[in-house]
Design a protein around this motif. Structure first.
Motif, PDB file in Angstrom:
ATOM      1  N   GLY A 145       0.783  -1.228   0.000  1.00  0.00           N
ATOM      2  CA  GLY A 145       0.000   0.000   0.000  1.00  0.00           C
ATOM      3  C   GLY A 145       0.811   1.271   0.000  1.00  0.00           C
ATOM      4  N   LEU A 146       2.124   1.164   0.244  1.00  0.00           N
ATOM      5  CA  LEU A 146       2.970   2.361   0.346  1.00  0.00           C
ATOM      6  C   LEU A 146       4.065   2.395  -0.716  1.00  0.00           C
ATOM      7  CD1 LEU A 146       3.477   2.625   4.225  1.00  0.00           C
ATOM      8  CD2 LEU A 146       1.750   3.756   2.806  1.00  0.00           C
ATOM      9  N   ARG A 147       3.947   1.579  -1.735  1.00  0.00           N
ATOM     10  CA  ARG A 147       5.050   1.464  -2.691  1.00  0.00           C
ATOM     11  C   ARG A 147       5.398   2.797  -3.341  1.00  0.00           C
ATOM     12  NH1 ARG A 147       4.859  -3.501  -6.548  1.00  0.00           N
ATOM     13  NH2 ARG A 147       5.487  -4.436  -4.562  1.00  0.00           N
ATOM     14  N   ILE A 148       4.397   3.535  -3.772  1.00  0.00           N
ATOM     15  CA  ILE A 148       4.713   4.775  -4.485  1.00  0.00           C
ATOM     16  C   ILE A 148       5.446   5.761  -3.572  1.00  0.00           C
ATOM     17  CG2 ILE A 148       2.495   5.950  -4.028  1.00  0.00           C
ATOM     18  CD1 ILE A 148       2.713   6.999  -6.946  1.00  0.00           C
ATOM     19  N   ALA A 149       5.065   5.819  -2.296  1.00  0.00           N
ATOM     20  CA  ALA A 149       5.743   6.711  -1.356  1.00  0.00           C
ATOM     21  C   ALA A 149       7.166   6.257  -1.115  1.00  0.00           C
ATOM     22  CB  ALA A 149       4.967   6.757  -0.035  1.00  0.00           C
ATOM     23  N   GLU A 150       7.358   4.960  -0.935  1.00  0.00           N
ATOM     24  CA  GLU A 150       8.694   4.458  -0.628  1.00  0.00           C
ATOM     25  C   GLU A 150       9.632   4.560  -1.826  1.00  0.00           C
ATOM     26  OE1 GLU A 150       7.339   1.526   3.014  1.00  0.00           O
ATOM     27  OE2 GLU A 150       8.031   0.604   1.167  1.00  0.00           O
ATOM     28  N   LYS A 151       9.100   4.366  -3.020  1.00  0.00           N
ATOM     29  CA  LYS A 151       9.943   4.520  -4.208  1.00  0.00           C
ATOM     30  C   LYS A 151      10.250   6.000  -4.481  1.00  0.00           C
ATOM     31  CE  LYS A 151       9.251   0.178  -6.655  1.00  0.00           C
ATOM     32  NZ  LYS A 151      10.641  -0.074  -7.060  1.00  0.00           N
ATOM     33  N   LEU A 152       9.331   6.885  -4.165  1.00  0.00           N
ATOM     34  CA  LEU A 152       9.644   8.311  -4.239  1.00  0.00           C
ATOM     35  C   LEU A 152      10.792   8.662  -3.306  1.00  0.00           C
ATOM     36  CD1 LEU A 152       6.158  10.091  -4.355  1.00  0.00           C
ATOM     37  CD2 LEU A 152       8.026  10.405  -5.982  1.00  0.00           C
ATOM     38  N   ALA A 153      10.777   8.084  -2.113  1.00  0.00           N
ATOM     39  CA  ALA A 153      11.827   8.371  -1.141  1.00  0.00           C
ATOM     40  C   ALA A 153      13.194   7.916  -1.642  1.00  0.00           C
ATOM     41  CB  ALA A 153      11.496   7.692   0.189  1.00  0.00           C
ATOM     42  N   VAL A 154      13.233   6.795  -2.359  1.00  0.00           N
ATOM     43  CA  VAL A 154      14.493   6.338  -2.947  1.00  0.00           C
ATOM     44  C   VAL A 154      15.025   7.382  -3.928  1.00  0.00           C
ATOM     45  CG1 VAL A 154      15.523   4.613  -4.488  1.00  0.00           C
ATOM     46  CG2 VAL A 154      14.040   3.887  -2.605  1.00  0.00           C
ATOM     47  N   LEU A 155      14.134   7.929  -4.744  1.00  0.00           N
ATOM     48  CA  LEU A 155      14.541   8.984  -5.685  1.00  0.00           C
ATOM     49  C   LEU A 155      15.068  10.205  -4.943  1.00  0.00           C
ATOM     50  CD1 LEU A 155      11.603   8.844  -8.262  1.00  0.00           C
ATOM     51  CD2 LEU A 155      13.798   7.663  -8.357  1.00  0.00           C
ATOM     52  N   HIS A 156      14.409  10.565  -3.842  1.00  0.00           N
ATOM     53  CA  HIS A 156      14.857  11.732  -3.071  1.00  0.00           C
ATOM     54  C   HIS A 156      16.222  11.497  -2.428  1.00  0.00           C
ATOM     55  CE1 HIS A 156      10.327  12.797  -2.676  1.00  0.00           C
ATOM     56  NE2 HIS A 156      10.850  13.337  -3.749  1.00  0.00           N
ATOM     57  N   GLY A 157      16.585  10.229  -2.250  1.00  0.00           N
ATOM     58  CA  GLY A 157      17.907   9.904  -1.715  1.00  0.00           C
ATOM     59  C   GLY A 157      18.975   9.800  -2.785  1.00  0.00           C
ATOM     60  N   GLY A 158      18.601  10.017  -4.031  1.00  0.00           N
ATOM     61  CA  GLY A 158      19.572   9.965  -5.123  1.00  0.00           C
ATOM     62  C   GLY A 158      19.640   8.628  -5.826  1.00  0.00           C
ATOM     63  N   GLY A 159      18.760   7.692  -5.455  1.00  0.00           N
ATOM     64  CA  GLY A 159      18.735   6.395  -6.100  1.00  0.00           C
ATOM     65  C   GLY A 159      17.801   6.378  -7.292  1.00  0.00           C
TER      66      GLY A 159
END
Length: 286
Positions: A145-159
């Motif tokens: 249920g949180l995939r889009i949020a968690e994958k956004l966070a990866v992008l914000h970390g430079g991944g």
């Protein structure tokens, strides 16, 4: 999905996730505590502060949570998603009805804290690969249920992001190979039946399997699973640029620099999302 596109996910897409979290937190009758003790019409200013240093993520989602509770709240983001913060910094300010702020507080902090934790951990992994061509990517090992949020966070970390869903690309793993009858059989099936628009990646865990993939063809990327560093180097040499290479499995932070130095194009790390702590954020009335 590219970083630039993913960072512009519209509220229309994010809102069902955030609204669901708010409804879960409100329960059947809303905030009983606030209703009992905060006089109607009380106005206040609250500040979200970082209690430790890290990389911020989830500010856009936190702001959306407050505005879904009360569109009249004035939300000011001070540290944007993807930016670093130091302990004690104010990262967001919220002004308006005190009851509304209190009702949105926990959901906003839950999203921002977890997402900032993911972004902070991702930034550490990205730092270990600095100076190489290797990109750090996440996996589908996300909270349901949180995939889009968690994958956004990866992008914000430079991944970078791997697949969002099973429908994004063809990723042939060991169980697919076993069920299909081997490396050649599974690649032949893909070549005969898959859309020309669909990228194909195949997982191998030995150099013999890799040799079969290179001989048969039909894949754009090869996932080198649970290989020792020396074996990864040899795999990259054998591929010789004919497809993209991805290292996966047992990708601990302390190993990333040596894996990146092998010349792989991607390093996928499930730990970016499946075993990460929150960044400590708090909300205080000032």
């Amino acid at each position: 999905m590219t970083q630039a596109f993913a960072m512009r996910v519209p509220n229309l897409v994010l809102e069902p996730m955030v609204r669901g979290a708010l409804l879960e937190d409100m329960g059947a009758y809303g905030d009983a505590t606030t209703r009992a003790v905060v006089p109607a019409g009380t106005r206040w200013r609250a500040e979200m502060r970082a209690r430790q240093a890290g990389r911020i993520s989830g500010m856009a989602i936190a702001a959306l949570a407050f505005r879904l509770v009360d569109p009249d709240l004035v939300v000011s983001t001070i540290v944007e998603d993807g930016q670093a913060c130091e302990a004690g910094m104010t990262v967001m300010a919220i002004e308006g009805d005190a009851a509304s702020i209190l009702m949105g507080e926990r959901v906003a902090l839950n999203f921002a804290g977890r997402m900032s934790g993911i972004a902070t951990q991702t930034a550490a992994f990205v730092g270990e690969a600095a100076g190489t061509q290797a990109r750090i990517t996440c996996t589908r090992k996300t909270t349901p249920g949180l995939r889009i949020a968690e994958k956004l966070a990866v992008l914000h970390g430079g991944g970078f992001n791997h697949r969002y869903s099973l429908s994004d690309a063809i990723l042939i793993k060991d169980n697919h190979i076993a069920a299909a009858g081997g490396v050649r059989a599974v690649l032949q099936a893909v070549k005969s039946g898959a859309s020309h628009m669909m990228a194909v990646e195949i997982e191998v865990d030995t150099l013999d399997q890799l040799a079969e993939v290179l001989d048969e063809g039909g894949a754009h990327n090869v996932l080198l699973d649970n290989m020792e560093t020396a074996t990864l180097s040899e795999a990259v040499r054998l591929v010789d640029g004919r497809m993209k290479t991805e290292a996966s499995g047992n990708m601990r932070l302390e190993r990333i620099a040596e894996v990146a130095a092998t010349g792989v194009d991607y390093i996928s790390v499930g730990a970016l999302t499946h075993s990460v702590g929150v960044l400590d954020l708090g909300l205080d009335f000032s």
